[in-house]
Scaffold this motif. Structure first.
Motif, mmCIF file in Angstrom:
data_model
loop_
_atom_site.group_PDB
_atom_site.id
_atom_site.type_symbol
_atom_site.label_atom_id
_atom_site.label_comp_id
_atom_site.label_asym_id
_atom_site.label_seq_id
_atom_site.Cartn_x
_atom_site.Cartn_y
_atom_site.Cartn_z
ATOM 1 N N TYR A 1 -44.802 -2.921 8.909
ATOM 2 C CA TYR A 1 -44.521 -2.797 10.117
ATOM 3 C C TYR A 1 -43.214 -3.618 10.294
ATOM 4 N N GLY A 2 -42.104 -2.949 10.775
ATOM 5 C CA GLY A 2 -40.801 -3.668 10.749
ATOM 6 C C GLY A 2 -40.586 -4.482 12.200
ATOM 7 N N ILE A 3 -40.684 -5.804 11.970
ATOM 8 C CA ILE A 3 -40.588 -6.533 13.371
ATOM 9 C C ILE A 3 -39.211 -6.331 13.940
ATOM 10 N N ASN A 4 -38.044 -6.674 12.996
ATOM 11 C CA ASN A 4 -36.778 -6.488 13.312
ATOM 12 C C ASN A 4 -35.900 -6.107 12.013
ATOM 13 N N SER A 5 -34.761 -6.031 12.007
ATOM 14 C CA SER A 5 -33.931 -5.735 11.164
ATOM 15 C C SER A 5 -34.075 -6.374 9.736
ATOM 16 N N TRP A 6 -34.461 -7.501 9.716
ATOM 17 C CA TRP A 6 -34.564 -8.197 8.616
ATOM 18 C C TRP A 6 -35.971 -8.800 8.085
ATOM 19 N N LEU A 7 -36.967 -8.665 9.249
ATOM 20 C CA LEU A 7 -38.405 -9.119 8.759
ATOM 21 C C LEU A 7 -39.292 -8.072 8.895
ATOM 22 N N ASP A 8 -40.381 -7.949 8.010
ATOM 23 C CA ASP A 8 -41.329 -7.086 7.908
ATOM 24 C C ASP A 8 -42.553 -7.905 7.910
ATOM 25 N N ASP B 1 -40.272 2.429 11.875
ATOM 26 C CA ASP B 1 -40.979 1.274 12.125
ATOM 27 C C ASP B 1 -42.072 0.681 11.170
#
Length: 257
Positions: A160-167, A130
Motif C-alpha cells: 500500500y502506498g502511504i504517500n508518493s515516496w513511502l510504501d 494505491d
C-alpha cells in the motif's frame, strides 16, 4: 521469499547435473524472447517478502543473488549460496510462472551437498493505484540421496502506498515440510524512494516451524538501485532477533527481457 537455507545432504552428481541442465534450458528459452518495453521493472529481490507485481505477458525476469550467512553459535560456521536464481515468466495479464534454484551451497568455504529447486505461480487478486494484493503458490523440493523432500506453500502478498515516496508491504505464508511439519511466516516492511532510481527498505519477519520451536524473529534492511529501465542491483544486511544468532549479507542482480 528466500527458502534457501537448508541442512539436508544432496548427492553431488544430482546437485550439478540438474542445475546445469536447468540453467542451460532456461538460457536457450530466454534467447528465444524478443526484448520488451514495460514499465515499471519490479523484481522480487531482495527481501524475505515476495512482491505483488506480475510480469507482463511475454516478459521474462532473471533475478540472481549471492548470500553469505555467519552463525555465531558454540561452534561458529558460515554458509554461502550462489547463484540464487529466480526466473519469472509473464503468462497472462494477472498470472506469472517462476522457476527457482538455491544455487551451489558452501559450508565454511567447502562444497556442501544440498540444493533446493522450486516451481510456482503468482496471481494478481487486486491491482489499484494505491495498493495491490497477490496470491503465490510454490512447490520447493530437495534431493537427499534417494529421498526427495517436498515443501508446498502458499503466500498472500500485499502493498500500500502511504504517500508518493513511502510504501508499506507485507506477506503471510502457510506451508508444510514433507506433509507432517506445519510452517507459517509473517512479514511486514517499509520501502522508501529516497533519490532518483534509489530506494531503501526495512523489513521484519517471524517464522514458525514445528520442527524448530519456538518462533524465530528476524530483521533485514537493504538498498535497491535501478541502473537502467531493465537492470537492478541490490544489497542487504540481516540478523536474527531471537533463536539462532547469525548475521547475513547479500548482493543481487536482476534484469528483464
Amino acid at each position: 521469499m528466500s527458502w534457501f537455507g537448508g541442512s539436508a545432504s544432496f548427492s553431488k552428481g544430482l546437485f550439478f547435473r540438474p542445475g546445469a541442465l536447468l540453467l542451460g534450458i532456461l538460457l536457450l528459452f530466454l534467447a528465444s524472447y524478443n526484448g520488451l518495453s514495460e514499465n515499471p521493472f519490479v523484481p522480487d529481490r531482495p527481501g524475505f517478502s515476495t512482491g505483488t507485481y506480475i510480469v507482463n505477458p511475454g516478459g521474462v525476469y532473471v533475478e540472481l543473488g549471492y548470500e553469505y550467512t555467519r552463525y555465531d553459535l558454540s561452534i561458529p560456521f558460515s554458509m554461502i549460496f550462489f547463484p540464487q536464481t529466480n526466473i519469472r515468466f509473464g503468462v497472462l495479464p494477472k498470472l506469472e510462472l517462476n522457476l527457482e534454484w538455491s544455487g551451489v551451497g558452501l559450508l565454511d568455504k567447502k562444497l556442501y551437498d544440498f540444493s533446493y529447486y522450486g516451481v510456482g505461480a503468482k496471481l494478481s487478486l487486486l491491482r489499484h493505484v494505491d495498493g495491490n494484493l497477490s496470491l503465490l503458490g510454490n512447490l520447493m523440493f530437495q534431493r537427499s540421496d534417494d529421498l526427495t523432500t517436498f515443501f508446498p506453500y502458499i503466500g498472500f502478498l500485499g502493498d500500500y502506498g502511504i504517500n508518493s515516496w513511502l510504501d508499506i508491504f507485507g506477506s503471510v505464508y502457510l506451508g508444510f515440510w514433507d506433509a507432517n511439519e506445519n510452517y507459517s511466516a509473517f512479514a511486514v516492511g517499509l520501502e522508501a524512494a529516497t533519490l532518483h532510481n534509489l530506494s531503501l527498505y526495512l523489513e521484519y519477519y517471524s517464522e514458525f516451524d514445528e520442527a524448530n520451536l519456538p518462533n524465530t524473529h528476524h530483521i533485514n534492511a537493504g538498498v535497491i538501485y535501478l541502473i537502467s529501465p531493465d537492470i537492478q542491483i541490490d544489497t542487504f544486511l540481516g540478523t536474527g532477533l531471537t533463536g539462532h544468532s547469525y548475521w547475513q549479507w547479500g548482493l543481487g542482480l536482476s534484469f528483464r527481457f
